[in-house]
Design an enzyme around this catalytic site. Structure first.
Site, PDB file in Angstrom:
ATOM      1  N   CYS A   1      89.015 -73.145  72.033  1.00 35.28           N
ATOM      2  CA  CYS A   1      89.604 -73.082  73.397  1.00 35.28           C
ATOM      3  C   CYS A   1      88.760 -72.187  74.310  1.00 35.28           C
ATOM      4  O   CYS A   1      88.484 -71.201  74.006  1.00 35.28           O
ATOM      5  CB  CYS A   1      90.900 -72.397  73.259  1.00 35.28           C
TER       6      CYS A   1
ATOM      7  N   CYS B   1      92.571 -76.613  76.045  1.00 35.67           N
ATOM      8  CA  CYS B   1      91.995 -77.436  75.070  1.00 35.67           C
ATOM      9  C   CYS B   1      92.490 -78.529  73.977  1.00 35.67           C
ATOM     10  O   CYS B   1      92.330 -79.067  73.188  1.00 35.67           O
ATOM     11  CB  CYS B   1      91.327 -76.187  74.019  1.00 35.67           C
TER      12      CYS B   1
ATOM     13  N   TYR C   1      87.703 -27.575 123.305  1.00 30.17           N
ATOM     14  CA  TYR C   1      87.532 -27.756 122.069  1.00 30.17           C
ATOM     15  C   TYR C   1      86.139 -28.497 121.626  1.00 30.17           C
ATOM     16  O   TYR C   1      85.304 -27.832 120.924  1.00 30.17           O
ATOM     17  CB  TYR C   1      88.761 -28.383 121.103  1.00 30.17           C
TER      18      TYR C   1
ATOM     19  N   LYS D   1     107.669 -37.756  98.459  1.00 31.35           N
ATOM     20  CA  LYS D   1     106.713 -38.404  97.947  1.00 31.35           C
ATOM     21  C   LYS D   1     105.858 -39.161  98.775  1.00 31.35           C
ATOM     22  O   LYS D   1     106.145 -40.265  99.414  1.00 31.35           O
ATOM     23  CB  LYS D   1     107.281 -39.236  96.681  1.00 31.35           C
TER      24      LYS D   1
ATOM     25  N   GLU E   1     110.740 -32.152  97.712  1.00 33.54           N
ATOM     26  CA  GLU E   1     109.791 -32.483  98.566  1.00 33.54           C
ATOM     27  C   GLU E   1     109.585 -34.044  98.666  1.00 33.54           C
ATOM     28  O   GLU E   1     110.051 -34.587  98.076  1.00 33.54           O
ATOM     29  CB  GLU E   1     108.366 -31.511  98.366  1.00 33.54           C
TER      30      GLU E   1
ATOM     31  N   LYS F   1     111.044 -30.960  91.339  1.00 30.50           N
ATOM     32  CA  LYS F   1     110.677 -29.931  90.400  1.00 30.50           C
ATOM     33  C   LYS F   1     111.397 -29.118  90.115  1.00 30.50           C
ATOM     34  O   LYS F   1     111.831 -28.386  91.100  1.00 30.50           O
ATOM     35  CB  LYS F   1     109.232 -29.633  91.033  1.00 30.50           C
TER      36      LYS F   1
END
Length: 687
Positions: free
Chosen positions: A449, A427, A51, A131, A129, A306
């Site tokens: 402050c 403050c 390749y 995740k 499927e 889904k």
DNA sequence: AGGCCTCGAGTTCC
DNA sequence: CTCGAGGCCT
């Protein structure tokens, strides 16, 4: 010299190398075929060395004959020259997020919502499927050729990462098959396999460079390289799972068919998927994947369900930013135990006092956590967290550290309860907590402050406000501490000499900052309003105000009634805006900012004769000529609001034929009743 | 009156 | 991301 001499005799098949054009085309096709076999089908068809030889032969050919070089050439995967920055790309179809569920009851509730939405008692078919823990990407193919790739970004606008995506070998530069769509947005996840991640970190170690915390970070870091030659050396993968815009082809009937179609076109799709029936099917898919999880070659943080039929997905639609037809069923987040060393408080820009747990450093999901917010006093009590306690920590949504609970068995006798200070640690002003409210606040205000002042200044310069690049926390801190900046207007009075006093601020950075300040002066009214930091006025409300009033003077002179007429502004927000605008200090600030040269395009107040602003209408029965939504649109165009039910606050009920209970209710409450003619008459009036 | 939805504000780590 | 709160619908 013949071309033969250049290429030697190693790759012996294919057209004779004397016909270089045919030779290049053949190499091109062969390399695509082998890469597909290797990266997508996971089934190498030739040895790597072969390749590589073919690859370099094509590279030399293209170098000798630049006209052969096409964008979809396999050699384009090595990456090109660095970009100065990523440009923004707006998604034609927004890339939304999916709601999460963790418990069995969340999944049962999801299935019930779906069946309710579809009005069916039958078991729904779901596509399941994985995740993946990677980055969502949109790939645009035009007539089958990859033309653009963008990150998800905020869902509406992402970054152009085309050059980097071209180097991901499993992503086809050209789709297979005839009759390819004119335009197709393939959506999926770019991720790094565990083994590739290990190898990358080994390389980083050897090179004395920083290792990545986890594959997700490595994938994100690799894809966000401005120099795509670096991305090319990282082994990224891709799995498709969704679709955006589609033109010139029909959408398949189901999600399953969509993924099969992708597969046929050469787009990689993960094999770990199934179509199941009903909630029981979902749960069994989940547990079968949970068992396999550790053996999978990549990291996942859950599974996705889904509704399989796309027409049913359409019926279910969306709630705000998430589809109603999908759910992410996530594995429990990784947890760790550590010790609370201290509980300190932070003062936010509104004076909000937030307790923060200082933790003994602990690694959670590959990241070392040392701080975790405890939100507010009640939260500390509810979870009963004391200094010295051993606690369980996790990263909510795998990002933000969260103290889940303490471990009671490990409670020390000396554990100290958190006490909300009575005075601001910065403050010294009193800390007050209004009854019925969850947050305590420093009463100092930004004049007194320094913490609030810094917070307000940081907000002013932030990306979504005035967007002053290079002004970060460190710098603001220094500017405030040295008394160079007190109000936002002071930023625009900074000069080179003043800046040169600061640490790490040479001529060059100082000039950059001044340039950024200059650039920020050209802005929009909405950004300017947001930058002021009025309580309860965030980005969205600032936009509504800018749109409604069109110019700053109209807002400055606005009455309470006018402000209330703006969408989504009620009495609390209106009062907060008025308080801010009536304070002489703030008016002076606004005046100074205008003097310093901040400007935007002034518009006209929303001119669609807002004479129905603040009025609420209820439509009932059938009107003689107008359709229901037409009437509603006309009312809204005139600034009025259309509501579904009659109440004391309803201004008018518009009644047509066969008006029912709403008309009766209106009569009962003494609400004015109009017929269609009466409504049109009201719409005609302009004052 | 109660519930849903959206927005605002604060937050962590690299 | 999460929580609280404001606004609006039912």
């Amino acid at each position: 010299m013949s071309q033969n001499d250049l290429f030697g005799g190693d790759a012996a098949t294919g057209p004779d190398s004397s016909d270089w054009r045919a030779r290049a085309e053949w190499l091109h096709a062969e390399l695509h075929r082998h890469a597909h076999a290797y990266y997508v089908l996971d089934n190498p068809s030739i040895p790597d060395a072969e390749y590589d030889a073919m690859f370099s032969e094509l590279q030399s050919l293209e170098a000798a004959h630049p006209e052969l070089l096409t964008p979809d050439s396999p050699t384009q995967r090595v990456g090109g020259t660095p970009l100065p920055e990523f440009s923004q790309i707006a998604h034609d179809v927004p890339m939304l997020s999916i709601n999460n569920g963790f418990l069995e009851e969340d999944i049962l509730a999801f299935d019930k919502r779906v069946r309710d939405g579809l009005e069916t008692d039958a078991e729904v078919r779901y596509a399941c499927e994985l995740k993946f823990d990677g980055l969502a990407i949109n790939l645009r193919y035009e007539k089958g050729v990859l033309t653009q790739a963008a990150t998800r970004g905020d869902g509406y606008t992402g970054e152009d990462v085309t050059a980097n995506i071209r180097t991901v070998r499993s992503i086809p530069l050209r789709l297979q098959g005839d009759s390819l769509p004119e335009v197709m947005d393939v959506r999926g996840e770019v991720l790094m396999f565990k083994a590739d991640f290990q190898r990358l970190n080994q390389r980083q170690r050897d090179a004395g460079q920083k290792e990545f915390a986890n594959p997700r970070n490595a994938a994100a870091g690799s894809l966000r390289q401005l120099d795509s030659r670096i991305t090319a050396q990282r082994s990224l993968r891709f799995f498709a799972y969704g679709i955006g815009r589609l033109e010139g082809a029909a959408l398949p009937a189901t999600h399953e068919a969509l993924l099969d179609w992708y597969s046929a076109m050469g787009v990689p799709v993960c094999a770990e998927r199934a179509v199941v029936s009903g909630a029981a099917g979902l749960l069994s898919f989940f547990s079968s994947i949970a068992t396999k999880r550790a053996q999978l070659p990549y990291e996942i943080d859950g599974v996705i369900y889904k509704v399989n039929r796309l027409d049913q997905q359409g019926v279910l639609g969306f709630v705000s930013r998430a589809p109603r037809f999908a759910l992410a069923h996530k594995f429990p987040a990784e947890e760790a135990t550590t010790v609370v060393q201290d509980i300190v408080v932070q003062i936010g820009r509104t004076g909000a006092v937030t307790p923060v747990a200082r933790l003994a450093p602990v690694s959670v999901g590959g990241v070392t956590v040392t701080n975790a917010t405890l939100h507010n006093e009640d939260e500390v009590r509810r979870k009963d967290i004391r200094i010295g306690d051993t606690v369980i920590v996790r990263r909510a949504g795998d990002v933000i550290p969260e103290v889940v609970a303490n471990v009671p068995e490990r409670r020390l006798a000396a554990a100290l309860e958190f006490v909300m200070p009575s005075e601001c640690p910065v403050c010294g002003s009193a800390i007050v907590r209004p009854e019925e409210e969850a947050v305590a606040r420093c009463s100092g205000g930004w004049v007194t402050c320094a913490a609030q002042r810094k917070g307000g200044l940081l907000h002013f310069v932030s990306r979504r406000a005035m967007d002053i690049e290079g002004l970060g926390e460190q710098l603001v801190e220094q500017l405030v501490d040295r008394g160079l900046v007190t109000t936002p207007a002071d930023f625009y009075k900074l000069g080179l000499v003043m800046l040169s006093e600061l640490d790490r601020m040479a001529q060059k950075s100082a000039q950059n900052l001044l340039d950024a300040l200059e650039k920020s002066k050209s802005t929009t009214l909405a950004r300017f309003i947001y930058a002021l930091g009025i309580r309860h006025v965030g980005e969205s409300t600032a936009k509504s105000l800018a749109k409604y009033f069109g110019n700053l003077d109209a807002l400055l002179d606005a009455s309470e009634e006018q402000i209330l007429a703006v969408d989504d502004i009620g009495p609390v927000v209106a009062q907060s805006i008025l308080n801010f605008l009536h304070d002489p200090i703030n008016r002076e600030l606004i005046a100074q900012l205008r003097v310093s040269g901040i400007h935007w395009e002034e518009g006209e107040p929303e001119q669609r004769s807002q004479h129905l602003a603040g009025k609420t209408f209820v439509l009932t029965g059938t009107l003689p000529t107008l359709k229901r939504d037409e009437a509603a649109a006309m009312i809204e165009a005139a600034g009025g609001k259309v509501s579904g039910s009659v109440s004391k606050k309803t201004s008018y009920v518009v009644a047509g034929e066969e008006a029912g209970s709403k008309l009766a209710k209106a009569e009962e409450l003494g609400v004015a009743i109009l017929d269609e003619a009466g409504l049109l008459n009201l719409l005609e009036q302009t004052t």
